[in-house]
Design a protein around this motif. Structure first.
Motif, mmCIF file in Angstrom:
data_model
loop_
_atom_site.group_PDB
_atom_site.id
_atom_site.type_symbol
_atom_site.label_atom_id
_atom_site.label_comp_id
_atom_site.label_asym_id
_atom_site.label_seq_id
_atom_site.Cartn_x
_atom_site.Cartn_y
_atom_site.Cartn_z
ATOM 1 N N TYR A 58 1.209 22.787 56.975
ATOM 2 C CA TYR A 58 -0.118 22.321 57.410
ATOM 3 C C TYR A 58 -1.212 23.285 56.945
ATOM 4 O O TYR A 58 -2.251 22.868 56.435
ATOM 5 N N VAL A 67 -3.400 10.536 52.489
ATOM 6 C CA VAL A 67 -4.000 11.218 51.348
ATOM 7 C C VAL A 67 -4.862 10.205 50.602
ATOM 8 O O VAL A 67 -4.371 9.139 50.211
ATOM 9 N N TRP A 80 0.763 12.161 57.324
ATOM 10 C CA TRP A 80 -0.457 12.406 56.544
ATOM 11 C C TRP A 80 -0.988 11.131 55.895
ATOM 12 O O TRP A 80 -0.207 10.230 55.550
ATOM 13 N N ARG A 87 -0.038 17.862 44.695
ATOM 14 C CA ARG A 87 -0.515 19.131 45.272
ATOM 15 C C ARG A 87 -0.220 19.184 46.766
ATOM 16 O O ARG A 87 0.158 20.230 47.298
ATOM 17 N N VAL A 88 -0.380 18.044 47.444
ATOM 18 C CA VAL A 88 -0.085 18.009 48.884
ATOM 19 C C VAL A 88 1.411 18.242 49.106
ATOM 20 O O VAL A 88 1.815 19.040 49.967
ATOM 21 N N ILE A 138 -7.747 14.424 53.106
ATOM 22 C CA ILE A 138 -6.346 14.580 53.508
ATOM 23 C C ILE A 138 -6.357 14.823 55.006
ATOM 24 O O ILE A 138 -6.992 15.783 55.465
ATOM 25 N N CYS A 175 2.338 21.851 48.809
ATOM 26 C CA CYS A 175 1.961 22.611 50.016
ATOM 27 C C CYS A 175 3.006 22.444 51.106
ATOM 28 O O CYS A 175 3.401 23.427 51.771
ATOM 29 N N LEU A 210 -5.695 24.086 50.693
ATOM 30 C CA LEU A 210 -5.901 23.192 49.538
ATOM 31 C C LEU A 210 -7.216 22.432 49.647
ATOM 32 O O LEU A 210 -7.905 22.198 48.645
ATOM 33 N N ARG A 211 -7.593 22.075 50.868
ATOM 34 C CA ARG A 211 -8.780 21.233 51.065
ATOM 35 C C ARG A 211 -10.048 21.862 50.492
ATOM 36 O O ARG A 211 -10.996 21.170 50.161
ATOM 37 N N VAL A 219 -2.011 22.995 53.312
ATOM 38 C CA VAL A 219 -2.911 21.862 53.026
ATOM 39 C C VAL A 219 -4.344 22.227 53.415
ATOM 40 O O VAL A 219 -5.298 21.892 52.709
ATOM 41 N N LEU A 247 -3.206 14.513 43.219
ATOM 42 C CA LEU A 247 -3.486 15.054 44.553
ATOM 43 C C LEU A 247 -2.236 14.975 45.424
ATOM 44 O O LEU A 247 -1.928 15.905 46.182
ATOM 45 N N LYS A 248 -1.507 13.855 45.310
ATOM 46 C CA LYS A 248 -0.261 13.713 46.070
ATOM 47 C C LYS A 248 0.704 14.848 45.733
ATOM 48 O O LYS A 248 1.373 15.404 46.608
#
Ligand SMILES: [Zn+2]
Ligand SMILES: [Zn+2]
Length: 405
Positions: free
Chosen positions: A200, A240, A238, A254-255, A216, A258, A206-207, A203, A251-252
């Motif tokens: 968590y 996204v 989540w 990268r999530v 996200i 994390c 990451l935001r 992420v 983006l998926k």
């Protein structure tokens, strides 16, 4: 029949059914049904279509509450889409009773003239727009094969050419570690909650480095049973979101990185399960948007481009259809200016005079757009060319993500 004569005839066909359409709209409104439970609406719409002689396939595409209704034997096939699902707790606060009956009216009017004109109409009953991805499953199961264009209209508190549609996919991350006594033998444990928390926080970091338009959001749905037991299981869920299905894909990743890193750090395993339906962005076909806009203007509705004063942002499975065939998703005013969808006030308006007018005008504007595609000089060809050019631009990967299989 030339195009002006056809449009006059279609308007008369819609007007002859005004009472039928508004009654159907009110009945669906009074029986709100959520994702894949829309039996009342399915049966009502299929019954009306059958009574008017269309060839109706109930429970189409292996979905109990989907349908396909056809008329016409030659010429271009134009699909008109009907949504009819409601929102949990809010009833028809998205006004899908209007979508259903505007589509029904356009379909019945077009069916009445299809053989005279040499066109084909396909009325598509699409369940579960609100999260269930009915159109995506129908598309994967061939509902749009042979279709040349797909049209629908969505109610709103404004008259707009389009909705601002963003792509979204949901995921569940399930972390598994090793239970142990938290005081007696903590060194024997591997803490799944720690793994989920670290994921968590990754992420959250990451935001800071995603595009301003991306979103996200996550929650914890499992995190242990008792403080003196090292949690062996934890779970996060989540959503996204990104502008397009193409920008959603990186983006998926990268999530997911994390979330996995949290598991690695805590010595746990993680299983990342993406929901099978991905809502794509919408590739509005500008040729068809222009035809709809002109047709609505002829009915006294000034349709404009969204701007800061009027815009509807959201996700819809019509976006996925727009990756298959030339498509539009204009917004028709069915509530006082500025009343947002998904509110009790919008729900009331969806069965009040403004909503009823939207049913009749929506049916007429859609039927006229069908007429433009059937008989308009070069309209279908231009729409098809635009779609091919757009698809060449988005690429095969985005198309695969939108329709999958
Ligand atoms: Zn909605
Ligand atoms: Zn809606």
């Amino acid at each position: 029949m030339d195009l002006p004569a056809l449009k006059a005839r279609l308007q008369a066909e819609v007007q002859a059914r005004t009472e039928l359409l508004i009654d159907a709209s009110h009945q669906i409104h009074a029986h709100p049904e959520v994702n894949y439970e829309e039996r009342f609406a399915h049966d009502l719409l299929c019954g009306i279509l059958e009574a008017e002689g269309l060839a109706v396939e109930r429970g189409a595409c292996d979905l109990d509450t989907a349908f396909l209704a056809r008329a016409g034997t030659s010429g271009p096939t134009i699909a008109v889409l009907c949504e009819y699902d409601a929102l949990p707790g809010l009833g028809h606060a998205c006004g899908h009773n209007i979508i259903a009956t505007a589509g029904l009216g356009a379909g019945l009017a077009a069916a009445a003239v299809a053989d005279d004109v040499g066109g084909q109409i396909l009325v598509v009953g699409t369940p579960a727009e609100e999260g269930g991805g009915g159109k995506i499953l129908m598309a994967q199961r061939g509902a749009f094969e042979g279709v040349d264009a797909a049209l629908m209209v969505h109610p709103a508190g404004a008259e707009l050419t389009r909705m601002h549609v963003i792509a979204v996919q949901e995921l569940t991350a399930t972390y598994r570690g090793q239970a142990a006594h938290a005081a007696a033998a903590p060194h024997q444990g591997r803490n799944a909650l720690d793994a989920a928390v670290l994921g968590y926080l990754n992420v959250a970091a990451l935001r800071q480095h995603i595009r301003p338009s991306e979103r996200i959001h996550g929650i914890f749905t499992a995190g242990g049973d008792k403080p003196n037991i090292v949690p062996a299981l934890a779970r996060t869920e989540w959503m996204v979101r990104s502008d397009t299905i193409a920008t959603l894909t990186p983006l998926k990743e990268r999530v997911a990185a994390c979330l996995r890193a949290g598991a690695d750090a805590a010595g746990c395993e993680v299983e990342i399960a993406w929901k099978s339906v991905v809502y794509a962005d919408m590739l509005d076909n500008e040729v068809l948007v222009a035809r709809y806009r002109a047709n609505a203007a002829a009915l006294g509705r000034q349709v404009r481009e969204p701007d800061d004063t009027a815009v509807v942002v959201g996700s819809t499975d019509m976006g996925n259809v727009s990756y298959l065939v030339p498509s539009i998703h204009p917004m028709i005013q069915a509530a006082p200016a500025g009343v947002p969808i998904h509110t009790p006030e919008f729900e009331r308006s969806a069965a009040a005079p403004l909503g009823d007018d939207a049913v009749v005008d929506g049916a007429t504007a859609l039927a006229w757009t069908v007429a433009d595609l059937w008989l308009g000089d070069g309209v279908l060809e231009a729409a098809t060319r635009e779609h091919e050019a757009t698809m060449a631009g988005v690429g095969a990967d985005a198309r695969r993500s939108a329709i999958g299989g």
